[in-house]
Scaffold this motif. Sequence first.
Motif, PDB file in Angstrom:
ATOM      1  N   LEU A  25       0.824  -1.063   0.015  1.00 50.47           N
ATOM      2  CA  LEU A  25      -0.015  -0.063   0.067  1.00 50.47           C
ATOM      3  C   LEU A  25       0.262   1.298  -0.003  1.00 50.47           C
ATOM      4  O   LEU A  25       0.544   1.969  -0.800  1.00 50.47           O
ATOM      5  N   VAL A  26       1.665   1.080   0.488  1.00 51.18           N
ATOM      6  CA  VAL A  26       3.299   2.662   0.673  1.00 51.18           C
ATOM      7  C   VAL A  26       3.779   1.898  -0.867  1.00 51.18           C
ATOM      8  O   VAL A  26       3.518   3.716  -1.130  1.00 51.18           O
ATOM      9  N   CYS A  30      -0.187   5.279  -6.054  1.00 48.91           N
ATOM     10  CA  CYS A  30      -1.545   6.308  -6.257  1.00 48.91           C
ATOM     11  C   CYS A  30      -2.086   6.789  -4.521  1.00 48.91           C
ATOM     12  O   CYS A  30      -2.695   7.698  -4.265  1.00 48.91           O
ATOM     13  N   THR A  31      -0.653   6.541  -3.595  1.00 49.81           N
ATOM     14  CA  THR A  31      -0.184   6.888  -2.228  1.00 49.81           C
ATOM     15  C   THR A  31       0.173   7.913  -2.260  1.00 49.81           C
ATOM     16  O   THR A  31       1.436   7.937  -3.267  1.00 49.81           O
ATOM     17  N   LYS A  32      -0.282   8.735  -1.289  1.00 43.77           N
ATOM     18  CA  LYS A  32       0.698  10.016  -1.191  1.00 43.77           C
ATOM     19  C   LYS A  32       2.141   9.774   0.133  1.00 43.77           C
ATOM     20  O   LYS A  32       3.093  10.473  -0.015  1.00 43.77           O
ATOM     21  N   LYS A  40       9.216   4.533  -4.035  1.00 44.44           N
ATOM     22  CA  LYS A  40       8.067   4.035  -4.654  1.00 44.44           C
ATOM     23  C   LYS A  40       8.288   2.706  -4.944  1.00 44.44           C
ATOM     24  O   LYS A  40       7.783   1.693  -4.741  1.00 44.44           O
TER      25      LYS A  40
END
Length: 155
Positions: A25-26, A30-32, A40
């Motif tokens: 998820l990290v 799409c994650t900040k 990433k």
Amino acid sequence: GYIQACRGLMISAVCLGFFGAVFGLVGMKCTKVGGSDQTKAKIACLAGLIFILSGLCSMTSCSLYANRITSEFFDPSFVAQKYELGAALFIGWAGASLCIIGGSIFCFSIAENSNSPRRGYAYNGAASVMSSRTKVHNSVPDKTPPKHFDKNAYV
């Protein structure tokens, strides 16, 4: 002893799967959280490696248990209750395979060419047709140039 080994491997597979999901998820674009795209990508690759390890732990546990069951089943001198391969083993093998495949996809996501910037698409406006009702009430033609919208113009 082999049951304790299978339990330990399954618990480690679940724990590794949890941490792989968190890192996955990290590491998604799409994650900040997580920094730049290169950072990433490295986090996503780490998540892929963790998922592969989780799948290998689960696959090893299911295979060890299945080997024990089949060896006891076909042993003529084994007099205790004999078991057969159940649905849980097949589900475990399928889940382990999916973890390994998903982890390899995460690992290969780092190979995307991040040197070329993303292309933006210009919005030229919709080509609308004026209805007859609009023509009657609005006799002055509109001479304004078409507006260009960016992604922040949408509500």
